[in-house]
Design an enzyme around this catalytic site. Structure first.
Site, PDB file in Angstrom:
ATOM      1  N   HIS A 153      58.394  21.876 -66.363  1.00 43.55           N
ATOM      2  CA  HIS A 153      58.324  23.296 -66.032  1.00 43.55           C
ATOM      3  C   HIS A 153      59.727  23.890 -65.945  1.00 43.55           C
ATOM      4  CE1 HIS A 153      54.143  22.295 -64.999  1.00 43.55           C
ATOM      5  NE2 HIS A 153      53.921  23.570 -65.284  1.00 43.55           N
ATOM      6  N   LYS A 157      61.154  26.537 -60.778  1.00 44.60           N
ATOM      7  CA  LYS A 157      59.914  26.190 -60.062  1.00 44.60           C
ATOM      8  C   LYS A 157      60.293  25.473 -58.765  1.00 44.60           C
ATOM      9  CE  LYS A 157      55.458  23.816 -60.710  1.00 44.60           C
ATOM     10  NZ  LYS A 157      54.655  24.872 -60.065  1.00 44.60           N
TER      11      LYS A 157
HETATM   12  N1  NAP Z   1      46.405  29.408 -60.695  1.00 44.58           N
HETATM   13  C1  NAP Z   1      47.198  29.567 -61.753  1.00 44.58           C
HETATM   14  O1  NAP Z   1      46.751  29.576 -62.902  1.00 44.58           O
HETATM   15  C2  NAP Z   1      48.671  29.751 -61.514  1.00 44.58           C
HETATM   16  C3  NAP Z   1      49.529  30.141 -62.561  1.00 44.58           C
HETATM   17  C4  NAP Z   1      50.886  30.346 -62.275  1.00 44.58           C
HETATM   18  C5  NAP Z   1      51.352  30.184 -60.969  1.00 44.58           C
HETATM   19  N2  NAP Z   1      50.472  29.772 -59.985  1.00 44.58           N
HETATM   20  C6  NAP Z   1      50.879  29.623 -58.596  1.00 44.58           C
HETATM   21  O2  NAP Z   1      50.891  30.918 -57.999  1.00 44.58           O
HETATM   22  C7  NAP Z   1      51.851  30.939 -56.948  1.00 44.58           C
HETATM   23  C8  NAP Z   1      52.829  32.084 -57.172  1.00 44.58           C
HETATM   24  O3  NAP Z   1      53.532  31.872 -58.380  1.00 44.58           O
HETATM   25  P1  NAP Z   1      54.601  32.934 -58.905  1.00 44.58           P
HETATM   26  O4  NAP Z   1      55.289  32.296 -60.044  1.00 44.58           O
HETATM   27  O5  NAP Z   1      53.964  34.262 -59.104  1.00 44.58           O
HETATM   28  O6  NAP Z   1      55.575  33.000 -57.626  1.00 44.58           O
HETATM   29  P2  NAP Z   1      56.609  34.114 -57.227  1.00 44.58           P
HETATM   30  O7  NAP Z   1      57.144  34.816 -58.432  1.00 44.58           O
HETATM   31  O8  NAP Z   1      57.558  33.478 -56.270  1.00 44.58           O
HETATM   32  O9  NAP Z   1      55.724  35.183 -56.432  1.00 44.58           O
HETATM   33  C9  NAP Z   1      55.188  34.982 -55.151  1.00 44.58           C
HETATM   34  C10 NAP Z   1      55.102  36.342 -54.500  1.00 44.58           C
HETATM   35  O10 NAP Z   1      54.324  36.241 -53.311  1.00 44.58           O
HETATM   36  C11 NAP Z   1      54.960  36.988 -52.311  1.00 44.58           C
HETATM   37  N3  NAP Z   1      54.552  36.548 -50.983  1.00 44.58           N
HETATM   38  C12 NAP Z   1      54.899  35.393 -50.357  1.00 44.58           C
HETATM   39  N4  NAP Z   1      54.324  35.336 -49.150  1.00 44.58           N
HETATM   40  C13 NAP Z   1      53.627  36.482 -49.005  1.00 44.58           C
HETATM   41  C14 NAP Z   1      52.810  37.021 -47.964  1.00 44.58           C
HETATM   42  N5  NAP Z   1      52.619  36.366 -46.810  1.00 44.58           N
HETATM   43  N6  NAP Z   1      52.221  38.224 -48.162  1.00 44.58           N
HETATM   44  C15 NAP Z   1      52.399  38.900 -49.306  1.00 44.58           C
HETATM   45  N7  NAP Z   1      53.171  38.452 -50.332  1.00 44.58           N
HETATM   46  C16 NAP Z   1      53.769  37.268 -50.168  1.00 44.58           C
HETATM   47  C17 NAP Z   1      56.431  36.801 -52.575  1.00 44.58           C
HETATM   48  O11 NAP Z   1      57.164  37.797 -51.928  1.00 44.58           O
HETATM   49  P3  NAP Z   1      58.599  37.489 -51.227  1.00 44.58           P
HETATM   50  O12 NAP Z   1      59.585  37.750 -52.311  1.00 44.58           O
HETATM   51  O13 NAP Z   1      58.629  38.465 -50.095  1.00 44.58           O
HETATM   52  O14 NAP Z   1      58.590  36.062 -50.782  1.00 44.58           O
HETATM   53  C18 NAP Z   1      56.469  36.903 -54.099  1.00 44.58           C
HETATM   54  O15 NAP Z   1      56.579  38.258 -54.514  1.00 44.58           O
HETATM   55  C19 NAP Z   1      52.507  29.533 -56.953  1.00 44.58           C
HETATM   56  O16 NAP Z   1      51.854  28.715 -56.020  1.00 44.58           O
HETATM   57  C20 NAP Z   1      52.259  29.050 -58.367  1.00 44.58           C
HETATM   58  O17 NAP Z   1      52.261  27.643 -58.476  1.00 44.58           O
HETATM   59  C21 NAP Z   1      49.167  29.556 -60.246  1.00 44.58           C
END
Ligand code: NAP
Length: 270
Positions: A153, A157
């Site tokens: 990845h 990450k």
């Molecule tokens: N299921 C799937 O198919 C799939 C696909 C891709 C990724 N994922 C997973 O999805 C998750 C997020 O991935 P990402 O790449 O989008 O991460 P990311 O870019 O770091 O985004 C996470 C977001 O969530 C916010 N956040 C954190 N805690 C919060 C809270 N208590 N209330 C509201 N917002 C909050 C963060 O804000 P701050 O900046 O304030 O921290 C950030 O904007 C990870 O666990 C990843 O592994 C899953």
């Protein structure tokens, strides 16, 4: 159960059959996945975004949740548990994509969803093709004595290994109904070279520049080995139709409790 909450959510379920759109609040709307959901979900028939829930919205969180039928959540494993519980308390069905949520949290979320007689889903991978890979591993792993997983990845990450790699290791272990036999490397010259081990399945994580994302599952027997490779398309937009599917699914009145994995929606077992 508050009759006020009950009445509003029931009306919304009826409207899912026809007139009114499903109201979605997106938690983590500024994140990589959250942004794509905010942009993409309203393009799907019968779905509207009625709110965005940021970390700073702590005070208004329960109110925002009550206004929605479904919470779509991609915030990560640290924030997800509280959001899941609070959504369920508001009778708002969670569609959670955060990887790495602890089993105890999922069990409690399922218990709450059953108590409130609503549905929800946790799917650490919304990609159809990777769910097919997991299904394939579940079917064939029992024929092989050794299984190892390599995942790659992007270098930003935060976690390792990927949630999908952990799930693949769990699936391979479950197919064997016992830990797999590990090779006896007596002298590991560089500590950690053999990767992490889950149930005897060794997992190796590569972190590379660029928008890379792939998993190799190597299944080996004395007479040869098979490698199953899944590669992400590199686009986060591809997840939107699957999440829209999940949003509709959790609104179905017969879906009670927390579904596990996108495979559970598309007829796959893992
Ligand atoms: N299921 C799937 O198919 C799939 C696909 C891709 C990724 N994922 C997973 O999805 C998750 C997020 O991935 P990402 O790449 O989008 O991460 P990311 O870019 O770091 O985004 C996470 C977001 O969530 C916010 N956040 C954190 N805690 C919060 C809270 N208590 N209330 C509201 N917002 C909050 C963060 O804000 P701050 O900046 O304030 O921290 C950030 O904007 C990870 O666990 C990843 O592994 C899953």
């Amino acid at each position: 159960m508050s009759s006020d909450i009950n009445t509003r959510k029931d009306i919304s379920s009826q409207n899912d059959q026809g007139a009114r759109a499903i109201r979605v609040v997106v938690a983590g709307p500024d994140g990589r996945m959250g942004q794509v959901m905010v942009e993409g979900l309203p393009k799907h028939d019968g779905i509207e975004i009625v709110g965005q829930l940021r970390r700073a919205d702590r005070e208004q969180r329960s109110e925002l949740l009550r206004e929605a039928d479904v919470m779509v959540e991609f915030t990560g494993p640290e924030s997800a548990p509280e959001l899941l519980f609070e959504a369920l308390k508001a009778r708002t069905r969670p569609v959670s994509g955060s990887s790495g949520i602890a089993e105890s949290v999922l069990v409690e979320a399922d218990r709450m969803a059953r108590e409130y007689e609503i549905g929800g889903i946790w799917a650490p991978n919304f990609s159809m093709s990777s769910n097919v890979m997991m299904h394939a591993v579940a079917m064939i792993a029992k024929y092989f004595s050794t299984v190892e997983i390599i995942e790659a990845h992007h270098e930003t990450k935060a976690d390792a290994p990927s949630g999908t790699a952990v799930r693949l290791a769990e699936i391979a272990r479950a197919a064997h109904e016992a830990d797999l036999k590990e090779a006896n490397v007596r002298h590991e010259i560089l500590p950690g070279t053999r990767g992490g081990s889950l149930g005897g399945v060794h997992v190796h994580s590569l972190r590379l520049p660029g928008d890379v994302g792939w998993h190799d599952v190597v299944l080996a027997a004395p007479d040869g080995f098979v490698t199953i490779r899944h590669e992400d398309s590199g686009s986060r937009e591809i997840y939107v139709p699957a999440v829209a599917n999940a949003v509709r699914k959790v609104m179905q009145p017969d879906v009670i409790g927390l579904l596990r994995g996108y495979g559970s929606i598309i007829g796959l077992t893992s």
